[in-house]
Design a protein around this motif. Structure first.
Motif, PDB file in Angstrom:
ATOM      1  N   ALA A 138      31.482  27.753  48.065  1.00 39.51           N
ATOM      2  CA  ALA A 138      32.072  26.824  47.092  1.00 39.51           C
ATOM      3  C   ALA A 138      33.078  27.548  46.205  1.00 39.51           C
ATOM      4  CB  ALA A 138      30.982  26.173  46.252  1.00 39.51           C
ATOM      5  N   PHE A 139      32.786  28.795  45.846  1.00 39.63           N
ATOM      6  CA  PHE A 139      33.708  29.573  45.023  1.00 39.63           C
ATOM      7  C   PHE A 139      35.031  29.774  45.749  1.00 39.63           C
ATOM      8  CE2 PHE A 139      35.746  33.439  43.615  1.00 39.63           C
ATOM      9  CZ  PHE A 139      35.675  33.353  42.239  1.00 39.63           C
ATOM     10  N   VAL A 140      34.974  30.082  47.041  1.00 39.78           N
ATOM     11  CA  VAL A 140      36.197  30.305  47.822  1.00 39.78           C
ATOM     12  C   VAL A 140      37.065  29.055  47.799  1.00 39.78           C
ATOM     13  CG1 VAL A 140      37.075  30.696  50.161  1.00 39.78           C
ATOM     14  CG2 VAL A 140      35.273  32.162  49.244  1.00 39.78           C
ATOM     15  N   ARG A 141      36.455  27.879  48.002  1.00 39.81           N
ATOM     16  CA  ARG A 141      37.222  26.630  47.959  1.00 39.81           C
ATOM     17  C   ARG A 141      37.803  26.400  46.564  1.00 39.81           C
ATOM     18  NH1 ARG A 141      32.901  25.165  51.170  1.00 39.81           N
ATOM     19  NH2 ARG A 141      31.810  24.119  49.477  1.00 39.81           N
ATOM     20  N   CYS A 142      36.988  26.589  45.555  1.00 40.35           N
ATOM     21  CA  CYS A 142      37.436  26.367  44.181  1.00 40.35           C
ATOM     22  C   CYS A 142      38.546  27.346  43.806  1.00 40.35           C
ATOM     23  CB  CYS A 142      36.248  26.504  43.237  1.00 40.35           C
ATOM     24  SG  CYS A 142      36.569  25.925  41.570  1.00 40.35           S
ATOM     25  N   PHE A 143      38.465  28.578  44.263  1.00 38.47           N
ATOM     26  CA  PHE A 143      39.487  29.579  44.005  1.00 38.47           C
ATOM     27  C   PHE A 143      40.825  29.124  44.580  1.00 38.47           C
ATOM     28  CE2 PHE A 143      41.878  33.439  44.956  1.00 38.47           C
ATOM     29  CZ  PHE A 143      41.714  34.182  43.796  1.00 38.47           C
ATOM     30  N   GLY A 144      40.810  28.605  45.787  1.00 43.73           N
ATOM     31  CA  GLY A 144      42.042  28.119  46.408  1.00 43.73           C
ATOM     32  C   GLY A 144      42.663  26.982  45.624  1.00 43.73           C
ATOM     33  N   TRP A 145      41.847  26.022  45.197  1.00 45.32           N
ATOM     34  CA  TRP A 145      42.369  24.902  44.400  1.00 45.32           C
ATOM     35  C   TRP A 145      42.940  25.397  43.082  1.00 45.32           C
ATOM     36  CZ3 TRP A 145      37.004  22.519  45.274  1.00 45.32           C
ATOM     37  CH2 TRP A 145      36.949  21.925  46.536  1.00 45.32           C
ATOM     38  N   THR A 146      42.219  26.323  42.453  1.00 46.84           N
ATOM     39  CA  THR A 146      42.657  26.855  41.168  1.00 46.84           C
ATOM     40  C   THR A 146      43.970  27.601  41.312  1.00 46.84           C
ATOM     41  OG1 THR A 146      40.355  26.998  40.432  1.00 46.84           O
ATOM     42  CG2 THR A 146      41.958  28.314  39.228  1.00 46.84           C
ATOM     43  N   LEU A 147      44.094  28.396  42.352  1.00 39.98           N
ATOM     44  CA  LEU A 147      45.326  29.141  42.593  1.00 39.98           C
ATOM     45  C   LEU A 147      46.490  28.193  42.858  1.00 39.98           C
ATOM     46  CD1 LEU A 147      45.585  32.173  42.463  1.00 39.98           C
ATOM     47  CD2 LEU A 147      45.497  32.232  44.945  1.00 39.98           C
ATOM     48  N   SER A 148      46.248  27.126  43.602  1.00 45.07           N
ATOM     49  CA  SER A 148      47.286  26.125  43.846  1.00 45.07           C
ATOM     50  C   SER A 148      47.794  25.532  42.536  1.00 45.07           C
ATOM     51  CB  SER A 148      46.753  24.999  44.731  1.00 45.07           C
ATOM     52  OG  SER A 148      46.532  25.446  46.031  1.00 45.07           O
ATOM     53  N   ARG A 149      46.882  25.212  41.649  1.00 47.13           N
ATOM     54  CA  ARG A 149      47.282  24.671  40.345  1.00 47.13           C
ATOM     55  C   ARG A 149      48.052  25.705  39.541  1.00 47.13           C
ATOM     56  NH1 ARG A 149      42.463  21.652  37.491  1.00 47.13           N
ATOM     57  NH2 ARG A 149      44.197  20.895  36.247  1.00 47.13           N
ATOM     58  N   ALA A 150      47.652  26.955  39.641  1.00 50.04           N
ATOM     59  CA  ALA A 150      48.285  28.021  38.862  1.00 50.04           C
ATOM     60  C   ALA A 150      49.754  28.198  39.227  1.00 50.04           C
ATOM     61  CB  ALA A 150      47.549  29.338  39.056  1.00 50.04           C
ATOM     62  N   VAL A 151      50.062  28.033  40.498  1.00 48.04           N
ATOM     63  CA  VAL A 151      51.443  28.237  40.938  1.00 48.04           C
ATOM     64  C   VAL A 151      52.190  26.915  41.066  1.00 48.04           C
ATOM     65  CG1 VAL A 151      50.938  30.429  42.061  1.00 48.04           C
ATOM     66  CG2 VAL A 151      50.900  28.317  43.405  1.00 48.04           C
ATOM     67  N   GLY A 152      51.552  25.824  40.652  1.00 44.99           N
ATOM     68  CA  GLY A 152      52.216  24.528  40.615  1.00 44.99           C
ATOM     69  C   GLY A 152      52.392  23.871  41.963  1.00 44.99           C
TER      70      GLY A 152
END
Length: 119
Positions: A102-116
């Motif tokens: 779950a962390f791996v999936r959440c990390f990807g979503w968070t990174l996507s938001r970070a770079v817009g």
């Protein structure tokens, strides 16, 4: 070769973050490295406090500033929004915690938001 020092760099740059989003295998590797750093006591999960530390580190590494930027990267809010980690204390892990997957999936979503990037 990935930009920003490559996948083994100590600091995650914006350029590297963008490149990782195009390379699922390396994104997973990098997310796992953050997971294992955050899960310093080897409990097998990252709770709210640990997730907020990861969010803070990401915001700093990516050069984001201010509480608004941090709020946009808040992994705990992302956990809640996505419906993850709603376990009860009696289920063997603290409430509002993420296992590695779950962390791996959440990390990807968070990174996507970070770079817009759209998810």
């Amino acid at each position: 070769d990935l930009p920003g020092g490559g996948v083994f760099a100590d600091i995650l740059t914006r350029e590297l973050a963008e490149a990782l989003l195009e390379e699922p295998g390396w994104l997973r590797y990098r997310a796992q490295s953050y997971f294992f750093k955050a899960d310093h006591n080897a409990s097998g999960s990252v709770d709210k406090l640990k997730a907020r530390r990861v969010s803070s580190r990401l915001a700093t590494e990516l050069g984001l500033s201010g509480s608004q930027s941090f709020a946009e990267l808040d992994m705990v809010q992302e956990m809640k929004r996505r419906g993850y980690a709603q376990g009860e204390p009696g289920e063997g892990r603290p409430p509002w915690s993420l296992d590695e997957s779950a962390f791996v999936r959440c990390f990807g979503w968070t990174l996507s938001r970070a770079v817009g990037r759209p998810e």
